[in-house]
Write a protein that holds these residues in place. Structure first.
Motif, PDB file in Angstrom:
ATOM      1  N   HIS A 166       0.794  -1.219   0.000  1.00 42.03           N
ATOM      2  CA  HIS A 166       0.000   0.000   0.000  1.00 42.03           C
ATOM      3  C   HIS A 166       0.837   1.285   0.000  1.00 42.03           C
ATOM      4  CE1 HIS A 166      -3.333  -2.631   0.808  1.00 42.03           C
ATOM      5  NE2 HIS A 166      -2.753  -3.063   1.905  1.00 42.03           N
ATOM      6  N   TYR A 167       2.132   1.159   0.282  1.00 49.00           N
ATOM      7  CA  TYR A 167       2.973   2.349   0.425  1.00 49.00           C
ATOM      8  C   TYR A 167       4.326   2.145  -0.238  1.00 49.00           C
ATOM      9  CZ  TYR A 167      -0.519   3.423   3.893  1.00 49.00           C
ATOM     10  OH  TYR A 167      -1.718   3.656   4.498  1.00 49.00           O
ATOM     11  N   MET A 168       4.925   3.255  -0.651  1.00 48.62           N
ATOM     12  CA  MET A 168       6.299   3.293  -1.125  1.00 48.62           C
ATOM     13  C   MET A 168       7.068   4.192  -0.180  1.00 48.62           C
ATOM     14  SD  MET A 168       6.885   3.739  -5.186  1.00 48.62           S
ATOM     15  CE  MET A 168       5.598   4.933  -5.359  1.00 48.62           C
ATOM     16  N   MET A 169       8.286   3.818   0.135  1.00 50.40           N
ATOM     17  CA  MET A 169       9.100   4.644   1.015  1.00 50.40           C
ATOM     18  C   MET A 169      10.404   4.972   0.293  1.00 50.40           C
ATOM     19  SD  MET A 169      10.468   3.873   4.880  1.00 50.40           S
ATOM     20  CE  MET A 169       8.888   3.995   5.662  1.00 50.40           C
ATOM     21  N   PHE A 170      10.709   6.244   0.227  1.00 49.57           N
ATOM     22  CA  PHE A 170      11.972   6.706  -0.330  1.00 49.57           C
ATOM     23  C   PHE A 170      12.864   7.088   0.839  1.00 49.57           C
ATOM     24  CE2 PHE A 170       8.915   7.424  -3.668  1.00 49.57           C
ATOM     25  CZ  PHE A 170       9.587   7.063  -4.823  1.00 49.57           C
ATOM     26  N   ALA A 171      14.118   6.669   0.791  1.00 47.47           N
ATOM     27  CA  ALA A 171      15.047   6.953   1.889  1.00 47.47           C
ATOM     28  C   ALA A 171      16.343   7.516   1.330  1.00 47.47           C
ATOM     29  CB  ALA A 171      15.331   5.675   2.672  1.00 47.47           C
ATOM     30  N   ARG A 172      16.845   8.519   2.017  1.00 47.17           N
ATOM     31  CA  ARG A 172      18.096   9.158   1.625  1.00 47.17           C
ATOM     32  C   ARG A 172      18.824   9.592   2.887  1.00 47.17           C
ATOM     33  NH1 ARG A 172      18.814  14.823  -1.515  1.00 47.17           N
ATOM     34  NH2 ARG A 172      20.979  14.534  -2.086  1.00 47.17           N
ATOM     35  N   ARG A 173      20.118   9.446   2.884  1.00 46.63           N
ATOM     36  CA  ARG A 173      20.884   9.898   4.049  1.00 46.63           C
ATOM     37  C   ARG A 173      20.692  11.378   4.256  1.00 46.63           C
ATOM     38  NH1 ARG A 173      26.643   6.834   3.701  1.00 46.63           N
ATOM     39  NH2 ARG A 173      25.747   4.867   3.034  1.00 46.63           N
ATOM     40  N   GLY A 174      20.449  11.725   5.510  1.00 48.23           N
ATOM     41  CA  GLY A 174      20.221  13.127   5.846  1.00 48.23           C
ATOM     42  C   GLY A 174      21.425  13.709   6.543  1.00 48.23           C
ATOM     43  N   ALA A 175      21.158  14.578   7.487  1.00 45.38           N
ATOM     44  CA  ALA A 175      22.212  15.277   8.214  1.00 45.38           C
ATOM     45  C   ALA A 175      22.709  14.440   9.384  1.00 45.38           C
ATOM     46  CB  ALA A 175      21.687  16.616   8.704  1.00 45.38           C
ATOM     47  N   GLY A 176      23.890  13.925   9.274  1.00 42.97           N
ATOM     48  CA  GLY A 176      24.624  13.277  10.368  1.00 42.97           C
ATOM     49  C   GLY A 176      23.844  12.346  11.263  1.00 42.97           C
ATOM     50  N   ASP A 177      23.920  12.600  12.570  1.00 41.97           N
ATOM     51  CA  ASP A 177      23.307  11.726  13.559  1.00 41.97           C
ATOM     52  C   ASP A 177      21.937  12.223  14.009  1.00 41.97           C
ATOM     53  OD1 ASP A 177      25.477  10.045  13.533  1.00 41.97           O
ATOM     54  OD2 ASP A 177      26.536  11.159  15.091  1.00 41.97           O
ATOM     55  N   ALA A 178      21.375  13.176  13.300  1.00 47.62           N
ATOM     56  CA  ALA A 178      20.060  13.680  13.684  1.00 47.62           C
ATOM     57  C   ALA A 178      19.032  12.560  13.560  1.00 47.62           C
ATOM     58  CB  ALA A 178      19.669  14.844  12.775  1.00 47.62           C
ATOM     59  N   SER A 179      17.928  12.710  14.270  1.00 50.81           N
ATOM     60  CA  SER A 179      16.886  11.691  14.182  1.00 50.81           C
ATOM     61  C   SER A 179      16.291  11.684  12.782  1.00 50.81           C
ATOM     62  CB  SER A 179      15.804  11.960  15.229  1.00 50.81           C
ATOM     63  OG  SER A 179      15.192  13.199  14.961  1.00 50.81           O
TER      64      SER A 179
END
Length: 132
Positions: free
Chosen positions: A47-60
């Protein structure tokens, strides 16, 4: 406040504030959505697609939600968005730190319900953990 309703400043309402989906955990700008969707990895579910990309450092982890008109009318879309936000809020500890996520609802999401939404997002979050 009416009778029987605890105030937020008082003791009992405080837990609701702690469970909020804070601004720092949300993807908010169109350019950020486009960068994540264009340059990130795609993980798909029923039902869903998830796009993931590295963000800023160790932030949540930061999460953005997209529900297009293909999903249904405004009532259906808002219901799906509430299911997604609540699922992400409850999965906060399982989301990998330093990763920006965009969840895109497919048309079948309107008939999914909260339970399947939560379990599918948990499964997608586990798959994203290997992104590092």
């Amino acid at each position: 406040m009416g009778p029987g309703r605890p105030s937020v400043a008082g003791g009992e309402g405080r837990s609701k504030v702690d469970e909020a989906f804070p601004r720092a955990m949300r993807v908010r700008k169109r350019s950020e959505y486009l960068a994540i969707q264009g340059g990130g990895r795609r993980f798909t579910g029923d039902h869903y697609m998830m796009f993931a990309r590295r963000g800023a450092g160790d932030a949540s982890a930061r999460v953005g939600v997209t529900v297009s008109r293909k999903v249904g009318n405004a009532v259906s879309r808002n219901k799906v968005k509430r299911w997604l936000r609540e699922s992400c809020r409850r999965l906060r500890a399982e989301l990998p730190a330093g990763v920006d996520l965009v969840v895109v609802a497919r048309p079948s999401a309107a008939s999914a319900g909260y339970g399947p939404t939560a379990s599918e997002l948990a499964n997608l979050a586990r798959r994203v953990r290997g992104l590092r």
